[in-house]
Design a protein around this motif. Structure first.
Motif, PDB file in Angstrom:
ATOM      1  N   THR A   2       0.842  -1.204   0.000  1.00  0.00           N
ATOM      2  CA  THR A   2       0.000   0.000   0.000  1.00  0.00           C
ATOM      3  C   THR A   2       0.870   1.245   0.000  1.00  0.00           C
ATOM      4  OG1 THR A   2      -1.673  -1.184   1.265  1.00  0.00           O
ATOM      5  CG2 THR A   2      -1.842   1.216   1.201  1.00  0.00           C
ATOM      6  N   ALA A   3       0.531   2.195  -0.907  1.00  0.00           N
ATOM      7  CA  ALA A   3       1.296   3.430  -0.996  1.00  0.00           C
ATOM      8  C   ALA A   3       1.038   4.306   0.215  1.00  0.00           C
ATOM      9  CB  ALA A   3       0.924   4.173  -2.277  1.00  0.00           C
ATOM     10  N   ASN A   4       2.003   5.170   0.487  1.00  0.00           N
ATOM     11  CA  ASN A   4       1.867   6.138   1.576  1.00  0.00           C
ATOM     12  C   ASN A   4       2.140   7.531   1.013  1.00  0.00           C
ATOM     13  OD1 ASN A   4       1.711   7.367   4.132  1.00  0.00           O
ATOM     14  ND2 ASN A   4       3.945   7.220   4.341  1.00  0.00           N
ATOM     15  N   PRO A   5       1.091   8.430   1.000  1.00  0.00           N
ATOM     16  CA  PRO A   5      -0.293   8.177   1.446  1.00  0.00           C
ATOM     17  C   PRO A   5      -1.057   7.389   0.388  1.00  0.00           C
ATOM     18  CG  PRO A   5      -0.105  10.392   0.608  1.00  0.00           C
ATOM     19  CD  PRO A   5       1.284   9.820   0.561  1.00  0.00           C
ATOM     20  N   ASN A  33      -5.254   9.091   2.795  1.00  0.00           N
ATOM     21  CA  ASN A  33      -4.866   8.697   4.155  1.00  0.00           C
ATOM     22  C   ASN A  33      -3.401   8.263   4.221  1.00  0.00           C
ATOM     23  OD1 ASN A  33      -7.852   7.541   3.568  1.00  0.00           O
ATOM     24  ND2 ASN A  33      -7.726   8.526   5.579  1.00  0.00           N
ATOM     25  N   PRO A  34      -2.673   8.808   5.190  1.00  0.00           N
ATOM     26  CA  PRO A  34      -1.310   8.310   5.414  1.00  0.00           C
ATOM     27  C   PRO A  34      -1.350   6.849   5.839  1.00  0.00           C
ATOM     28  CG  PRO A  34      -1.695  10.374   6.593  1.00  0.00           C
ATOM     29  CD  PRO A  34      -3.036   9.873   6.142  1.00  0.00           C
ATOM     30  N   VAL A  35      -0.212   6.164   5.628  1.00  0.00           N
ATOM     31  CA  VAL A  35      -0.104   4.752   6.003  1.00  0.00           C
ATOM     32  C   VAL A  35       1.090   4.591   6.935  1.00  0.00           C
ATOM     33  CG1 VAL A  35       0.359   2.407   5.152  1.00  0.00           C
ATOM     34  CG2 VAL A  35      -1.143   3.961   3.853  1.00  0.00           C
ATOM     35  N   ILE A  36       0.887   3.828   8.007  1.00  0.00           N
ATOM     36  CA  ILE A  36       1.997   3.475   8.900  1.00  0.00           C
ATOM     37  C   ILE A  36       2.289   1.993   8.751  1.00  0.00           C
ATOM     38  CG2 ILE A  36       2.582   3.031  11.311  1.00  0.00           C
ATOM     39  CD1 ILE A  36       1.694   5.733  12.061  1.00  0.00           C
ATOM     40  N   ASP A  37       3.600   1.684   8.539  1.00  0.00           N
ATOM     41  CA  ASP A  37       4.024   0.282   8.441  1.00  0.00           C
ATOM     42  C   ASP A  37       5.457   0.175   8.964  1.00  0.00           C
ATOM     43  OD1 ASP A  37       4.253  -2.401   7.875  1.00  0.00           O
ATOM     44  OD2 ASP A  37       4.584  -2.109   5.716  1.00  0.00           O
ATOM     45  N   ASP A  59      10.595   1.787   6.635  1.00  0.00           N
ATOM     46  CA  ASP A  59       9.245   1.915   7.192  1.00  0.00           C
ATOM     47  C   ASP A  59       8.425   2.925   6.393  1.00  0.00           C
ATOM     48  OD1 ASP A  59      10.080   0.169   9.130  1.00  0.00           O
ATOM     49  OD2 ASP A  59      10.224   1.659  10.726  1.00  0.00           O
ATOM     50  N   LYS A  60       7.104   2.827   6.551  1.00  0.00           N
ATOM     51  CA  LYS A  60       6.184   3.815   5.983  1.00  0.00           C
ATOM     52  C   LYS A  60       5.511   4.561   7.127  1.00  0.00           C
ATOM     53  CE  LYS A  60       5.006   0.991   1.928  1.00  0.00           C
ATOM     54  NZ  LYS A  60       3.919   0.221   1.270  1.00  0.00           N
ATOM     55  N   PHE A  61       5.385   5.887   6.984  1.00  0.00           N
ATOM     56  CA  PHE A  61       4.772   6.683   8.046  1.00  0.00           C
ATOM     57  C   PHE A  61       4.556   8.094   7.518  1.00  0.00           C
ATOM     58  CE2 PHE A  61       9.339   6.503   8.381  1.00  0.00           C
ATOM     59  CZ  PHE A  61       9.732   7.828   8.433  1.00  0.00           C
ATOM     60  N   VAL A  99      16.168  -4.807  19.243  1.00  0.00           N
ATOM     61  CA  VAL A  99      15.604  -3.525  19.666  1.00  0.00           C
ATOM     62  C   VAL A  99      14.164  -3.480  19.137  1.00  0.00           C
ATOM     63  CG1 VAL A  99      15.710  -1.014  19.470  1.00  0.00           C
ATOM     64  CG2 VAL A  99      17.832  -2.350  19.662  1.00  0.00           C
ATOM     65  N   THR A 100      13.182  -3.417  20.048  1.00  0.00           N
ATOM     66  CA  THR A 100      11.772  -3.318  19.659  1.00  0.00           C
ATOM     67  C   THR A 100      11.363  -1.848  19.705  1.00  0.00           C
ATOM     68  OG1 THR A 100      11.315  -5.497  20.596  1.00  0.00           O
ATOM     69  CG2 THR A 100       9.420  -4.062  20.185  1.00  0.00           C
ATOM     70  N   TYR A 101      10.641  -1.399  18.670  1.00  0.00           N
ATOM     71  CA  TYR A 101      10.275   0.020  18.610  1.00  0.00           C
ATOM     72  C   TYR A 101       8.891   0.168  17.984  1.00  0.00           C
ATOM     73  CZ  TYR A 101      11.220  -0.054  13.575  1.00  0.00           C
ATOM     74  OH  TYR A 101      11.185  -0.325  12.232  1.00  0.00           O
ATOM     75  N   GLN A 102       8.338   1.374  18.170  1.00  0.00           N
ATOM     76  CA  GLN A 102       7.078   1.702  17.502  1.00  0.00           C
ATOM     77  C   GLN A 102       7.200   3.061  16.839  1.00  0.00           C
ATOM     78  OE1 GLN A 102       3.889   1.786  20.380  1.00  0.00           O
ATOM     79  NE2 GLN A 102       4.497   3.773  21.214  1.00  0.00           N
ATOM     80  N   VAL A 103       6.452   3.218  15.756  1.00  0.00           N
ATOM     81  CA  VAL A 103       6.349   4.503  15.092  1.00  0.00           C
ATOM     82  C   VAL A 103       4.886   4.920  15.141  1.00  0.00           C
ATOM     83  CG1 VAL A 103       6.210   3.357  12.816  1.00  0.00           C
ATOM     84  CG2 VAL A 103       6.754   5.808  12.962  1.00  0.00           C
TER      85      VAL A 103
END
Length: 370
Positions: A2-5, A33-37, A59-61, A99-103
């Protein structure tokens, strides 16, 4: 994929609305809509170093999103910037940590987040293997252009720490010029006249391959024959150095030193003088005459024993010379040193004649005494 946005449009037709023919704007609705991945990724690093990884690159954000480290198995814990750059210390060789992270999207959608894991694998630690040689292979007392070569073979490079060189030179051998290196950046080495390489080090970051250190040396008469020297490396990220045998390189080299001789002989007589007793040379060396000798013929030197044969000067108190060289055995037969035997003529034998007359009947005698 999926493209971002991501943009989507819905269109209505019919319903008795004559305007909704599929082209009227009033009959369509569009949302963007923006996409987060947040996407898991794996990197491989050298062990035990401080490093960093930008996790945002795959990543996508939406713009303005924020990254946060939420957990880690790396020690120490490390940090992550809001832009997604994780900083950490890599674990021991051939292991891993995570290393675990979130965006999270920017306000007003800051609760919309995605999570991923960065896995840091480590390769084998840098490995050092040290060897040492001398040029020439047979050292010559007083000669120029002689040197030691220290070769450090680096595997699993680049090196992650400075390499320190320990090398106490043999008695009688000192540095004679600038110490240089290829394959690495060298610093801290002593100037000419040093008896060790105290202070010499190679900067971190040396690539896989050979670091070659050249140490020009002077060889004095006090040097033992043969002469043994060992260079040892410490550091570079190799946990086995300096204790492991591969961290040290040793060379043992014969020494040649032809030393001038003197002898005294009666005038004008054939004589011999052994040249070898005060010389240094490896077994199998050969002796030979050199041009410019002034003693009388025949002049010869036994190639194996080094005994010189000649005729001494004819006049008392005068001198003559036998020039010679001693050369190392094959494959170093071109490595030689020269010296001179000086022969002085002593006083000639002196005879004193005394006559005594003894009469016994008709007989008499004459006695000669020296």
């Amino acid at each position: 994929a999926t493209a971002n946005p991501s943009t989507n449009t819905a269109t209505a037709t019919g319903g008795g609305d004559p305007l909704c023919t599929g082209t009227a704007p009033a009959c369509s609705g569009t949302t963007t809509n923006p996409v987060i991945d947040a996407v898991d990724e794996t990197v491989t690093k050298q062990p035990g170093i401080t490093s960093s990884t930008d996790v945002s690159t795959n990543d996508k954000f939406p713009a303005g999103s924020s990254f946060t480290q939420t957990a880690t198995t790396c020690t120490p814990a490390g940090t992550m910037t809001t832009a997604g750059v994780a900083s950490y210390t890599t674990p021991a060789a051939n292991s891993s940590c995570t290393v675990t992270y979130q965006v999270c999207a920017p306000a007003p959608n800051a609760t919309v987040c995605d999570t991923a894991v960065l896995t840091i694998n480590t390769s084998a630690a840098p490995s050092l293997t040290v060897t040492k040689t001398a040029t020439p292979a047979v050292l010559v007392v007083g000669a120029t252009g002689q040197s030691y070569t220290i070769t450090i073979a680096v595997a699993n490079g680049p090196t992650t720490a400075a390499i320190t060189i320990a090398d106490a030179l043999p008695a009688g051998i000192t540095t004679s010029g600038a110490i240089t290196a290829t394959g690495g950046s060298i610093s801290g080495c002593p100037a000419a006249g040093a008896t060790s390489l105290a202070g010499c080090s190679i900067a971190a970051g040396a690539a896989t391959g050979n670091i070659v250190i050249t140490v020009p040396v002077s060889v004095a008469a006090a040097t033992a024959n043969p002469s043994t020297n060992t260079a040892t490396a410490t550091g570079g990220g190799d946990p086995s150095c300096p204790a492991a045998a591969t961290c040290g390189g040793t060379t043992t080299n014969p020494v040649i030193d032809a030393v001038n001789d003197t002898d005294t002989k009666q005038p004008g007589v054939p004589g011999t003088t052994p040249l070898a007793p005060n010389d240094k040379f490896p077994p199998g060396s050969t002796f030979s005459t050199e041009p410019g000798s002034t003693c009388g013929a025949p002049i010869a030197i036994d190639p194996v024993t080094g005994v010189a044969s000649y005729t001494s000067p004819t006049a008392t108190g005068t001198t003559c010379t036998v020039n010679y060289k001693v050369c190392a055995p094959t494959p170093n037969a071109t490595v030689c040193d020269t010296a001179t035997l000086t022969v002085t003529a002593s006083a000639a034998p002196k005879l004193t004649v005394r006559s005594e007359e003894r009469r016994v009947g008709k007989e008499c005698s004459v006695t000669c005494r020296s």
